[in-house]
Write a protein that holds these residues in place. Structure first.
Motif, short mmCIF file in Angstrom:
data_model
loop_
_atom_site.label_atom_id
_atom_site.label_comp_id
_atom_site.label_asym_id
_atom_site.label_seq_id
_atom_site.Cartn_x
_atom_site.Cartn_y
_atom_site.Cartn_z
N GLU A 1 6.91 0.31 10.61
CA GLU A 1 6.87 -0.46 10.88
C GLU A 1 5.80 -1.38 11.19
O GLU A 1 5.76 -2.52 10.48
N ALA A 2 5.49 -0.81 11.88
CA ALA A 2 3.82 -1.25 11.55
C ALA A 2 3.08 -1.20 10.84
O ALA A 2 2.16 -2.46 11.05
N TYR A 3 2.95 -0.31 9.67
CA TYR A 3 2.24 -0.67 8.75
C TYR A 3 2.98 -1.58 7.73
O TYR A 3 2.49 -2.51 7.19
N PHE A 4 4.14 -1.46 7.60
CA PHE A 4 5.64 -2.73 6.83
C PHE A 4 5.05 -4.15 7.23
O PHE A 4 4.37 -5.17 6.24
N ALA A 5 4.68 -3.93 8.99
CA ALA A 5 4.58 -5.54 9.27
C ALA A 5 2.88 -6.08 8.17
O ALA A 5 2.75 -7.43 8.21
N THR A 6 2.08 -5.29 8.21
CA THR A 6 0.70 -5.76 7.41
C THR A 6 1.03 -6.04 5.83
O THR A 6 0.22 -6.30 5.62
N HIS A 7 2.05 -5.58 5.47
CA HIS A 7 2.52 -5.75 4.11
C HIS A 7 3.64 -6.68 4.03
O HIS A 7 4.47 -7.87 3.20
N TRP B 1 23.84 -10.91 -9.09
CA TRP B 1 22.59 -10.17 -9.93
C TRP B 1 21.26 -9.89 -9.68
O TRP B 1 20.53 -10.36 -9.46
N ILE B 2 20.98 -9.13 -8.59
CA ILE B 2 19.42 -7.90 -8.30
C ILE B 2 18.30 -7.89 -8.84
O ILE B 2 19.00 -6.70 -8.91
N THR B 3 17.48 -8.36 -9.51
CA THR B 3 16.74 -7.36 -9.95
C THR B 3 15.26 -7.31 -8.33
O THR B 3 14.90 -8.79 -8.50
N LEU B 4 14.14 -6.94 -9.69
CA LEU B 4 12.80 -7.01 -8.77
C LEU B 4 12.11 -7.73 -10.15
O LEU B 4 12.12 -7.50 -11.15
N THR B 5 11.06 -8.25 -9.78
CA THR B 5 9.59 -9.28 -9.93
C THR B 5 9.37 -8.39 -9.75
O THR B 5 9.19 -7.44 -9.83
N GLY B 6 8.13 -8.35 -11.14
CA GLY B 6 6.81 -8.12 -11.34
C GLY B 6 6.23 -8.44 -9.92
O GLY B 6 5.70 -6.79 -9.38
N THR B 7 6.10 -9.38 -9.12
CA THR B 7 5.77 -9.08 -7.91
C THR B 7 6.41 -8.24 -6.75
O THR B 7 5.52 -7.13 -6.09
N GLY B 8 7.49 -8.07 -6.81
CA GLY B 8 8.02 -6.97 -6.17
C GLY B 8 7.87 -5.81 -6.08
O GLY B 8 7.49 -5.30 -5.51
N ARG B 9 7.71 -5.26 -8.03
CA ARG B 9 7.60 -3.93 -8.44
C ARG B 9 5.74 -3.67 -8.12
O ARG B 9 6.09 -2.01 -7.03
N ALA C 1 2.28 -1.12 -3.92
CA ALA C 1 1.12 -0.66 -3.26
C ALA C 1 1.26 0.08 -2.02
O ALA C 1 0.37 0.34 -1.68
N VAL C 2 2.72 -0.32 -1.18
CA VAL C 2 2.62 0.37 -0.32
C VAL C 2 3.17 1.63 0.20
O VAL C 2 3.02 2.17 0.78
N LEU C 3 4.07 2.01 -0.96
CA LEU C 3 4.45 3.40 -1.63
C LEU C 3 3.05 4.68 -0.80
O LEU C 3 3.66 5.27 -0.09
N PRO C 4 1.99 4.87 -1.27
CA PRO C 4 1.40 5.41 -1.60
C PRO C 4 0.78 6.13 0.78
O PRO C 4 0.96 6.99 0.95
N GLU C 5 0.84 4.56 1.27
CA GLU C 5 0.55 4.69 2.72
C GLU C 5 1.48 5.40 3.17
O GLU C 5 1.07 6.16 4.16
#
Length: 151
Positions: free
Chosen positions: A48-54, A118-126, A131-135
């Motif tokens: 959660e601390a990591y997510f907060a930085t993003h 109907w919900i889809t990811l934007t390019g920004t969402g992807r 960006a967050v998955l590796p860390e």
């Protein structure tokens, strides 16, 4: 998300004392369960601390993951997202709206049911998810490879 805030776990002697009062209690199982709760809480705090930085939360992250996983279909109905998450519907609805406002999601009326969303990811969402998955995975890896008794 529930957290386990007990810093000092009960000693084995204390658990044995409880067993005298509650004979059906298994000292080893309870001790191990409390250790698992404590470790899981520590990991959640780090994540959660990591997510907060993003500018993410656990809920926002889970929405991104669920939508990314459904990439073959292009998106999900809002009610399907709520069903896939162990989170109340109003919280999911508010989260989806704020994520739309932040440019992470598109929310459109469903083609066959105008009331459904109907919900889809934007390019920004992807990009945010990528960006967050590796860390995120590195935090879990590091945590799982540290001393299991730390706390």
């Amino acid at each position: 998300m529930g957290m386990f805030f007990l810093k000092e776990l009960p000693s084995r002697e204390m658990l044995k004392g409880y067993k005298e009062r509650f004979p059906q209690m298994d000292v080893d199982d309870v001790g191990e369960g409390l250790r698992l709760l404590r470790r899981a809480s520590l990991l959640l705090r780090r994540i959660e601390a990591y997510f907060a930085t993003h500018k993410l939360s656990q809920t926002r992250f889970l929405v991104l993951i669920v939508l990314d996983r459904e990439g073959l279909h292009g998106g999900l109905l809002a009610k399907e997202i709520a069903e896939k998450l162990d989170i109340s519907r109003p919280i999911v609805t508010n989260t989806l709206k704020s994520m739309k406002d932040d440019g992470l999601l598109h929310i459109n009326p469903h083609a066959e049911d105008g009331r459904a969303k109907w919900i889809t990811l934007t390019g920004t969402g992807r990009e945010k998810l990528s960006a967050v998955l590796p860390e995120y995975y590195a935090i879990i890896h590091d945590f799982m490879n540290t001393d299991k008794d730390e706390g």
